[in-house]
Scaffold this motif. Structure first.
Motif, PDB file in Angstrom:
ATOM      1  N   LEU A  10       0.851  -1.182   0.000  1.00 41.19           N
ATOM      2  CA  LEU A  10       0.000   0.000   0.000  1.00 41.19           C
ATOM      3  C   LEU A  10       0.891   1.238   0.000  1.00 41.19           C
ATOM      4  O   LEU A  10       2.006   1.196   0.514  1.00 41.19           O
ATOM      5  N   ASP A  11       0.389   2.340  -0.556  1.00 40.45           N
ATOM      6  CA  ASP A  11       1.188   3.563  -0.480  1.00 40.45           C
ATOM      7  C   ASP A  11       1.262   4.003   0.976  1.00 40.45           C
ATOM      8  O   ASP A  11       0.520   3.526   1.829  1.00 40.45           O
ATOM      9  N   ASP A  13       0.387   6.523   3.052  1.00 39.56           N
ATOM     10  CA  ASP A  13      -0.753   6.941   3.866  1.00 39.56           C
ATOM     11  C   ASP A  13      -1.752   5.811   4.060  1.00 39.56           C
ATOM     12  O   ASP A  13      -2.287   5.627   5.151  1.00 39.56           O
ATOM     13  N   SER A  14      -2.016   5.047   3.016  1.00 39.61           N
ATOM     14  CA  SER A  14      -2.961   3.932   3.129  1.00 39.61           C
ATOM     15  C   SER A  14      -2.419   2.855   4.055  1.00 39.61           C
ATOM     16  O   SER A  14      -3.161   2.291   4.861  1.00 39.61           O
ATOM     17  N   TYR A  15      -1.124   2.583   3.955  1.00 37.23           N
ATOM     18  CA  TYR A  15      -0.533   1.559   4.821  1.00 37.23           C
ATOM     19  C   TYR A  15      -0.605   2.000   6.282  1.00 37.23           C
ATOM     20  O   TYR A  15      -0.989   1.219   7.155  1.00 37.23           O
ATOM     21  N   ARG A  17      -2.710   4.056   7.649  1.00 39.84           N
ATOM     22  CA  ARG A  17      -4.123   4.009   8.068  1.00 39.84           C
ATOM     23  C   ARG A  17      -4.552   2.574   8.346  1.00 39.84           C
ATOM     24  O   ARG A  17      -5.232   2.302   9.326  1.00 39.84           O
ATOM     25  N   PHE A  18      -4.147   1.642   7.474  1.00 40.84           N
ATOM     26  CA  PHE A  18      -4.506   0.243   7.667  1.00 40.84           C
ATOM     27  C   PHE A  18      -3.887  -0.297   8.963  1.00 40.84           C
ATOM     28  O   PHE A  18      -4.544  -0.993   9.732  1.00 40.84           O
ATOM     29  N   TYR A  32      -5.774  -7.513   3.529  1.00 42.05           N
ATOM     30  CA  TYR A  32      -6.113  -6.973   2.208  1.00 42.05           C
ATOM     31  C   TYR A  32      -5.452  -7.832   1.145  1.00 42.05           C
ATOM     32  O   TYR A  32      -4.472  -8.522   1.384  1.00 42.05           O
ATOM     33  N   PHE A  41     -10.126  -4.969   0.974  1.00 38.85           N
ATOM     34  CA  PHE A  41      -9.853  -5.000   2.401  1.00 38.85           C
ATOM     35  C   PHE A  41     -10.878  -5.921   3.054  1.00 38.85           C
ATOM     36  O   PHE A  41     -12.067  -5.832   2.758  1.00 38.85           O
ATOM     37  N   ASP A  56     -12.743   0.216  -0.813  1.00 33.52           N
ATOM     38  CA  ASP A  56     -12.248   1.538  -0.436  1.00 33.52           C
ATOM     39  C   ASP A  56     -11.851   1.541   1.037  1.00 33.52           C
ATOM     40  O   ASP A  56     -12.628   1.108   1.889  1.00 33.52           O
ATOM     41  N   LEU A  57     -10.655   2.033   1.349  1.00 35.00           N
ATOM     42  CA  LEU A  57     -10.163   2.007   2.728  1.00 35.00           C
ATOM     43  C   LEU A  57     -10.989   2.896   3.649  1.00 35.00           C
ATOM     44  O   LEU A  57     -11.227   2.539   4.803  1.00 35.00           O
ATOM     45  N   ASP A  58     -11.456   4.039   3.169  1.00 33.88           N
ATOM     46  CA  ASP A  58     -12.292   4.910   4.010  1.00 33.88           C
ATOM     47  C   ASP A  58     -13.629   4.251   4.338  1.00 33.88           C
ATOM     48  O   ASP A  58     -14.090   4.309   5.480  1.00 33.88           O
TER      49      ASP A  58
END
Length: 129
Positions: A10-11, A13-15, A17-18, A32, A41, A56-58
């Protein structure tokens, strides 16, 4: 012949957040995967027969929060008090260890963390990978 698969990284920010979600919702198994074009996810609760997935992560984070809140409102099954106390002690110990590892990771680089973990590994547990 063996085939191995690893989901794409994941990039940043996404990583982050996860990882925050995984550390906050410890009673959930989070993961994921990817089909090569999109991420998926997934979440499965350890104490209830509940699971879901989102692309979508959000949306995933919002659904995870709502579902966890709902499950927390359900009546708990009766357990022996010492088992409940044992789980609380284990959760506190894991939280202390996680805080120590997080502090170590912030202060050291990746190789230094690996070296520090190998120096403090419990005998018989082998070298951390």
């Amino acid at each position: 012949m063996s085939v191995t698969y690893a989901a794409p990284r994941l990039d940043g920010d996404s990583y982050s957040r996860f990882v925050e979600l995984a550390l906050h919702y410890t009673r959930w198994g989070l993961g994921y995967t990817s089909d090569g074009t999109a991420l998926l996810f997934t979440a499965a609760h350890a104490g209830h027969d509940v699971g879901f997935s989102c692309r979508d992560l959000d949306d995933f984070a919002a659904l995870l929060a709502a579902t966890d809140h709902y499950l927390a409102q359900l009546p708990r099954p009766r357990v022996r008090p010492y088992l409940d106390a044992h789980e609380r002690r284990a959760a506190r110990r894991e939280a202390r260890e996680l805080r120590a590892l997080t502090a170590l990771a912030r202060s050291l680089g990746r190789d230094e963390v690996r070296d520090a973990l190998s120096r403090h590994a419990m005998p018989g547990c082998g070298r951390p990978r």
